[in-house]
Structures are given as structure tokens and as C-alpha cells.
Write a protein that holds these residues in place. Structure first.
Motif, short mmCIF file in Angstrom:
data_model
loop_
_atom_site.label_atom_id
_atom_site.label_comp_id
_atom_site.label_asym_id
_atom_site.label_seq_id
_atom_site.Cartn_x
_atom_site.Cartn_y
_atom_site.Cartn_z
N VAL A 220 0.82 -1.22 0.00
CA VAL A 220 0.00 0.00 0.00
C VAL A 220 0.86 1.27 0.00
O VAL A 220 2.02 1.25 0.38
N ASP A 221 0.22 2.38 -0.41
CA ASP A 221 0.91 3.68 -0.46
C ASP A 221 0.87 4.39 0.88
O ASP A 221 1.58 5.38 1.09
N CYS A 222 -0.01 3.92 1.75
CA CYS A 222 -0.20 4.64 3.02
C CYS A 222 -0.85 3.70 4.04
O CYS A 222 -1.74 2.92 3.69
N ILE A 223 -0.39 3.80 5.28
CA ILE A 223 -1.06 3.08 6.37
C ILE A 223 -1.67 4.14 7.29
O ILE A 223 -1.00 5.10 7.68
N MET A 224 -2.96 3.95 7.61
CA MET A 224 -3.65 4.86 8.52
C MET A 224 -4.02 4.13 9.79
O MET A 224 -4.44 2.96 9.73
N SER A 225 -3.92 4.84 10.90
CA SER A 225 -4.33 4.24 12.17
C SER A 225 -4.94 5.31 13.07
O SER A 225 -4.88 6.50 12.75
#
Ligand code: CP
Ligand code: NVA
Length: 307
Positions: A220-225
Motif C-alpha cells: 500500500v501507499d499509506c497506512i492509517m491508524s
């Protein structure tokens, strides 16, 4: 009259315009003074009333500053100090007074139905400043932050790892409205809203649910949390934290993403819980840019509501 209640209520084209307007306003914004009014806006000489039922740092500061930079003013009220739907005064009566004293309202509340009820009663625009159900202003400025780092969000792959909460719900709506793929990995019992997942499916959104967080993060291009325990989350904290332990954003999880992937977190964060310090304070993290972009996002939202 235009309310900003959820990303699913606004057309793709309008949302795109709001993000582009936020980008333009960021480029034009003054670095000399925090409160210098340099911008043309329909918020000039208008009053924004902010009502908070929950704490806030970023939302409160960014809306306040946004309004000043647009040439307007703000009043901040804590709902505990108001008659809002309490005691002898009905919410209908409070809404009448609010509508006559101010030009636009931002409301941070617990139950989403309180927001919808107020929207129905006001005769001026209302902005959702976070409810238990959603946080659309955050996702709007997060799209801006993503694009500043990675280019167009259209066709991008983003992973949401952790608690399926209000921010996840808005991330699902953002994925549909801005055409990106959202991989979601949340433990059983802590999934995002079924209603929003169904809405996304009906809209042919690219929402992919994974049991394994490492698989969700792959390439993925980005991990969000986000925090494991949200404001007003009445849960068994020990049980929830233990279920979420395998969903921590750490070196191992980040190494599954694309090597140039970014890490996003809406803040406030609990280092050592949903994310380790080396990730949130490391080179892939864009959290401070996210926080700053709330200002530019809010300006574009306020202007859209009042235009
Ligand atoms: N991200 C966010 O909304 O932060 P606050 O709770 O500080 O407003
Ligand atoms: N999910 C978090 C977001 C805080 C900005 C909460 O609702 O507390």
C-alpha cells in the motif's frame, strides 16, 4: 443552505473542488502572521459558533484560526455551559437562538443523531466536527496531505489498520468519493459501520476487508491508524486493547507496505499502543503535516458552506 455533515452527502465533484480550494488557500496563506487576513472569502465578517461536547485540540484551533484568516470571528462554547436540549429549553429553541446569533455552526458531539437533529433545526450551515459515527473534516484534509506526498489519491491503495471507528467510517466514504482502494483490517467486534460498508458496496467502492493486518498492508501507499479507545468509547478497555494488539502499526507492519509508503494518524496518539514511537516519529510519518492541513481544509469547508 449547505451543511457539511458527511462525505457521502456531498458530490464527488464538490468534494474534489473543496480539496483543490484547500490546496490553493495553503499556497496563498501568509507566513508573516497567524491572524493576518489576506484571503477573499464568503466568511468575511461572519461568525462561526463552535460547540464542543468532547475535548479537541486540532479541530478547535484550526477552525478558530481558519475563521480569523478568512476575516470572520468565532465563539467557542462547551455544551455543558449551554441549555442545548437540557433542562427547560428544547433543542428547537436553542437552535432558533443559535441561528439568529451566528452565521455558521461547527458541532462536536457524541451521538450522530444529535448532529442530524441540529442540522434539521438550524437555518444556517452546520459542520460535523466529529461524532461517534464520523469525522469528515479530518478525512478531507487527509486527502490533501496524501496528495501533497504521493500525488493524486485516485487509484491509490491505503490500509486502515486497527479500530473500526468514526475515522474509519469517514475513510470508507472518502475511498468511494475520491476513488481510492481502502484495505481494512480490524479485529472481530471492532469493525466499522455495516451501514457505511453496505453504502460503499452499493457505490462500487473498492473496500477490501482483510483478517490479517500484514496482508492488508501489502504494497500500500499509506497506512492509517487511530487510537484504540476513542472519546466516549464505553468498552471493556482491557478486552479491546488485547484484541487490537496484533493490529499495531510497527516496523513489521510498515515493512509490508510500499517502501515509499507514508504513515498517517489523525492524533491524538497513544505511542506503544496503536503505533510504536519509531513509526509515528519516524521518516515515513506525515502526522504534523496532517495536523497543519486541518487549517487549510477547514477554510475550504467554511467557504463552501457559506458560498
Ligand atoms: N484529529 C482531531 O480531530 O484532533 P482533535 O480531537 O484534537 O480536534
Ligand atoms: N477516533 C478518535 C478520533 C479523535 C480525533 C475519537 O473519536 O476519539
Amino acid at each position: 443552505m449547505k451543511h457539511f455533515l458527511d462525505l457521502s452527502h456531498i458530490s464527488k465533484k464538490e468534494l474534489r473542488n473543496i480539496v483543490d480550494e484547500a490546496k490553493r488557500r495553503k499556497k496563498k496563506s501568509s507566513t508573516k502572521s497567524k491572524v493576518l487576513v489576506t484571503e477573499n472569502s464568503s466568511a468575511k465578517d461572519k461568525l462561526l459558533l463552535m460547540i464542543f461536547e468532547k475535548p479537541s485540540t486540532r479541530t478547535r484551533l484550526s477552525f478558530d484560526l481558519a475563521m480569523r484568516q478568512l476575516g470572520g470571528q468565532t465563539i467557542v462554547m462547551n455544551s455543558n455551559d449551554m441549555h442545548l436540549g437540557k433542562g427547560e429549553e428544547s433543542i428547537e429553541d436553542t437552535a432558533k437562538v443559535i441561528s439568529s446569533f451566528s452565521d455558521i455552526v461547527m458541532f462536536r458531539t457524541f451521538a450522530h443523531k444529535s448532529l442530524l437533529e441540529l442540522a434539521h433545526l438550524l437555518t444556517i450551515p452546520l459542520i460535523n466536527g466529529l461524532t461517534d459515527h464520523s469525522h469528515p473534516c479530518q478525512l478531507l484534509s487527509d486527502v490533501l496531505t496524501f496528495e501533497e506526498n504521493k500525488g493524486s489519491i485516485k487509484g491509490a491503495k491505503i490500509a486502515w489498520i486497527g479500530d473500526g471507528n468514526n475515522v474509519t467510517n469517514s475513510a470508507i466514504e472518502a475511498a468511494v468519493q475520491f476513488d481510492f482502494q481502502l484495505n481494512i483490517s480490524c479485529p472481530k467486534g471492532y469493525m466499522p459501520s455495516k451501514k457505511i460498508l453496505d453504502w460503499a458496496e452499493a457505490k462500487n467502492g473498492k473496500i477490501v476487508i482483510f483478517k490479517d493486518p500484514l496482508k492488508a498492508a501489502k504494497g500500500v501507499d499509506c497506512i492509517m491508524s487511530d487510537k484504540w479507545i476513542s472519546m466516549g468509547d464505553h468498552v471493556n478497555v482491557k478486552k479491546k486493547k488485547s484484541a487490537l494488539k496484533p493490529y499495531q502499526a510497527n516496523k513489521k507492519l510498515m515493512s509490508c507496505a510500499d517502501k515509499d509508503a507514508i504513515f498517517m494518524h489523525v492524533l491524538p496518539a497513544a505511542r506503544g499502543e496503536e503505533v510504536t514511537a519509531d513509526i509515528i516519529d519516524g521518516p515515513q510519518s506525515v502526522i504534523w503535516q496532517q495536523a497543519e492541513n486541518r487549517l487549510h481544509g477547514q477554510k475550504a469547508i467554511i467557504d463552501w458552506c457559506l458560498d
